[in-house]
Write a protein that holds these residues in place. Structure first.
Motif, PDB file in Angstrom:
ATOM      1  N   LYS A   1      12.846  13.425   3.189  1.00 34.07           N
ATOM      2  CA  LYS A   1      12.191  14.736   3.208  1.00 34.07           C
ATOM      3  C   LYS A   1      10.891  14.686   2.414  1.00 34.07           C
ATOM      4  O   LYS A   1      10.827  14.118   1.337  1.00 34.07           O
ATOM      5  N   GLY A   2       9.857  15.305   2.946  1.00 28.94           N
ATOM      6  CA  GLY A   2       8.583  15.401   2.254  1.00 28.94           C
ATOM      7  C   GLY A   2       7.651  14.228   2.462  1.00 28.94           C
ATOM      8  O   GLY A   2       6.475  14.301   2.097  1.00 28.94           O
ATOM      9  N   ALA A   3       8.117  13.142   3.019  1.00 34.53           N
ATOM     10  CA  ALA A   3       7.267  11.961   3.200  1.00 34.53           C
ATOM     11  C   ALA A   3       6.206  12.208   4.265  1.00 34.53           C
ATOM     12  O   ALA A   3       5.053  11.793   4.115  1.00 34.53           O
ATOM     13  N   GLN A   4       6.573  12.893   5.358  1.00 36.74           N
ATOM     14  CA  GLN A   4       5.616  13.179   6.430  1.00 36.74           C
ATOM     15  C   GLN A   4       4.503  14.087   5.918  1.00 36.74           C
ATOM     16  O   GLN A   4       3.335  13.894   6.248  1.00 36.74           O
ATOM     17  N   GLU A   5       4.863  15.071   5.085  1.00 31.89           N
ATOM     18  CA  GLU A   5       3.850  15.983   4.540  1.00 31.89           C
ATOM     19  C   GLU A   5       2.871  15.241   3.634  1.00 31.89           C
ATOM     20  O   GLU A   5       1.678  15.506   3.662  1.00 31.89           O
ATOM     21  N   LYS A   6       3.393  14.314   2.819  1.00 26.48           N
ATOM     22  CA  LYS A   6       2.512  13.526   1.956  1.00 26.48           C
ATOM     23  C   LYS A   6       1.586  12.649   2.781  1.00 26.48           C
ATOM     24  O   LYS A   6       0.419  12.475   2.448  1.00 26.48           O
ATOM     25  N   LEU A   7       2.110  12.080   3.859  1.00 20.68           N
ATOM     26  CA  LEU A   7       1.330  11.161   4.678  1.00 20.68           C
ATOM     27  C   LEU A   7       0.207  11.874   5.411  1.00 20.68           C
ATOM     28  O   LEU A   7      -0.880  11.332   5.576  1.00 20.68           O
ATOM     29  N   THR A   8       0.469  13.104   5.866  1.00 25.21           N
ATOM     30  CA  THR A   8      -0.532  13.849   6.636  1.00 25.21           C
ATOM     31  C   THR A   8      -1.297  14.872   5.805  1.00 25.21           C
ATOM     32  O   THR A   8      -2.063  15.652   6.352  1.00 25.21           O
ATOM     33  N   ASP A   9      -1.100  14.865   4.495  1.00 26.80           N
ATOM     34  CA  ASP A   9      -1.791  15.811   3.608  1.00 26.80           C
ATOM     35  C   ASP A   9      -3.297  15.575   3.662  1.00 26.80           C
ATOM     36  O   ASP A   9      -3.766  14.435   3.667  1.00 26.80           O
ATOM     37  N   SER A  10      -4.075  16.656   3.695  1.00 21.81           N
ATOM     38  CA  SER A  10      -5.536  16.524   3.785  1.00 21.81           C
ATOM     39  C   SER A  10      -6.133  15.961   2.493  1.00 21.81           C
ATOM     40  O   SER A  10      -7.233  15.391   2.503  1.00 21.81           O
ATOM     41  N   ASN A  11      -5.446  16.105   1.374  1.00 20.14           N
ATOM     42  CA  ASN A  11      -5.942  15.552   0.107  1.00 20.14           C
ATOM     43  C   ASN A  11      -5.674  14.057  -0.011  1.00 20.14           C
ATOM     44  O   ASN A  11      -6.194  13.410  -0.919  1.00 20.14           O
TER      45      ASN A  11
ATOM     46  N   SER B   1       0.844  -1.192   0.000  1.00 18.37           N
ATOM     47  CA  SER B   1       0.000   0.000   0.000  1.00 18.37           C
ATOM     48  C   SER B   1       0.879   1.242   0.000  1.00 18.37           C
ATOM     49  O   SER B   1       2.020   1.231   0.465  1.00 18.37           O
ATOM     50  N   LEU B   2       0.331   2.345  -0.492  1.00 16.03           N
ATOM     51  CA  LEU B   2       1.054   3.601  -0.512  1.00 16.03           C
ATOM     52  C   LEU B   2       1.348   4.070   0.911  1.00 16.03           C
ATOM     53  O   LEU B   2       2.401   4.648   1.177  1.00 16.03           O
ATOM     54  N   LYS B   3       0.445   3.772   1.848  1.00  9.82           N
ATOM     55  CA  LYS B   3       0.658   4.164   3.236  1.00  9.82           C
ATOM     56  C   LYS B   3       1.894   3.472   3.815  1.00  9.82           C
ATOM     57  O   LYS B   3       2.686   4.083   4.543  1.00  9.82           O
ATOM     58  N   THR B   4       2.085   2.206   3.509  1.00 11.36           N
ATOM     59  CA  THR B   4       3.257   1.475   3.989  1.00 11.36           C
ATOM     60  C   THR B   4       4.538   2.093   3.446  1.00 11.36           C
ATOM     61  O   THR B   4       5.520   2.257   4.168  1.00 11.36           O
ATOM     62  N   VAL B   5       4.519   2.457   2.161  1.00 10.02           N
ATOM     63  CA  VAL B   5       5.696   3.070   1.537  1.00 10.02           C
ATOM     64  C   VAL B   5       6.000   4.408   2.202  1.00 10.02           C
ATOM     65  O   VAL B   5       7.143   4.691   2.569  1.00 10.02           O
ATOM     66  N   LEU B   6       4.980   5.234   2.399  1.00 11.29           N
ATOM     67  CA  LEU B   6       5.195   6.540   3.022  1.00 11.29           C
ATOM     68  C   LEU B   6       5.634   6.406   4.477  1.00 11.29           C
ATOM     69  O   LEU B   6       6.474   7.165   4.954  1.00 11.29           O
ATOM     70  N   THR B   7       5.068   5.439   5.200  1.00  9.00           N
ATOM     71  CA  THR B   7       5.457   5.222   6.596  1.00  9.00           C
ATOM     72  C   THR B   7       6.931   4.830   6.696  1.00  9.00           C
ATOM     73  O   THR B   7       7.649   5.305   7.572  1.00  9.00           O
ATOM     74  N   LEU B   8       7.388   3.954   5.800  1.00 10.08           N
ATOM     75  CA  LEU B   8       8.801   3.569   5.793  1.00 10.08           C
ATOM     76  C   LEU B   8       9.691   4.763   5.465  1.00 10.08           C
ATOM     77  O   LEU B   8      10.746   4.943   6.065  1.00 10.08           O
ATOM     78  N   LYS B   9       9.258   5.589   4.512  1.00 11.72           N
ATOM     79  CA  LYS B   9      10.051   6.766   4.156  1.00 11.72           C
ATOM     80  C   LYS B   9      10.141   7.742   5.331  1.00 11.72           C
ATOM     81  O   LYS B   9      11.184   8.351   5.556  1.00 11.72           O
ATOM     82  N   VAL B  10       9.046   7.893   6.090  1.00 13.16           N
ATOM     83  CA  VAL B  10       9.076   8.760   7.279  1.00 13.16           C
ATOM     84  C   VAL B  10      10.035   8.185   8.310  1.00 13.16           C
ATOM     85  O   VAL B  10      10.832   8.901   8.917  1.00 13.16           O
ATOM     86  N   LYS B  11       9.986   6.859   8.498  1.00 12.92           N
ATOM     87  CA  LYS B  11      10.859   6.175   9.457  1.00 12.92           C
ATOM     88  C   LYS B  11      12.330   6.358   9.092  1.00 12.92           C
ATOM     89  O   LYS B  11      13.182   6.489   9.961  1.00 12.92           O
ATOM     90  N   TRP B  12      12.628   6.404   7.784  1.00 10.04           N
ATOM     91  CA  TRP B  12      13.997   6.563   7.310  1.00 10.04           C
ATOM     92  C   TRP B  12      14.423   8.019   7.213  1.00 10.04           C
ATOM     93  O   TRP B  12      15.577   8.308   6.895  1.00 10.04           O
TER      94      TRP B  12
END
Length: 147
Positions: A66-76, A52-63
């Motif tokens: 840059k920008g992964a946290q913003e994508k994960l918490t974006d309202s869109n 899932s895209l959420k898993t990919v973004l979560t791993l990127k935040v963990k690592w």
């Protein structure tokens, strides 16, 4: 590039070859896409993993990407978008699998009916002895080791 645009029926004065029309040796003209986790480009048929895209973004935040946290918490970023499957390379697909030894993933395995794989016992050292035939070829010092 040709020196001028040709009209129908005109002969080409500049026969080429043009770099835009030539494939490198050993390449195939297939569509390529980047892996969403590592960013390396692969032919579409080689992106065999799925997550899932959420898993990919979560791993990127963990690592710390840059920008992964913003994508994960974006309202869109709706739930249907976050849980959409994305194709990834085989190496990155293994990184998205839950790890029973990781504290974050432990709750997944605690509630799972599947048992975690048991670790294989350590192998004991086996003493190797030369056969009597092979001992005939050994030096006297080496023979004393095998007696």
């Amino acid at each position: 590039m040709p020196s001028k645009i040709l009209k129908l029926g005109e002969k080409n004065e500049d026969p080429g070859p043009w770099p835009t029309n030539i494939l490198e040796i050993g390449t195939v003209g297939t569509r390529k896409k980047p892996c969403p986790l590592c960013g390396l480009w692969f032919a579409e048929e080689n992106l065999t993993g799925m997550s899932s895209l959420k898993t990919v973004l979560t791993l990127k935040v963990k690592w710390g990407v840059k920008g992964a946290q913003e994508k994960l918490t974006d309202s869109n970023m709706t739930a249907s978008r976050l849980y959409t499957g994305v194709n990834m390379c085989a190496f990155c697909a293994q990184l998205t699998m839950p790890d029973p030894d990781d504290e974050d993933d432990a709750e997944i395995f605690a509630n799972s009916p599947q048992k975690t794989p048991k670790k294989a016992p350590k192998k004991q050292e086996v003493e190797v002895k030369a056969s009597t035939f092979l001992q005939g070829f050994l030096s006297p010092e080496a023979k004393s080791k095998y007696k």
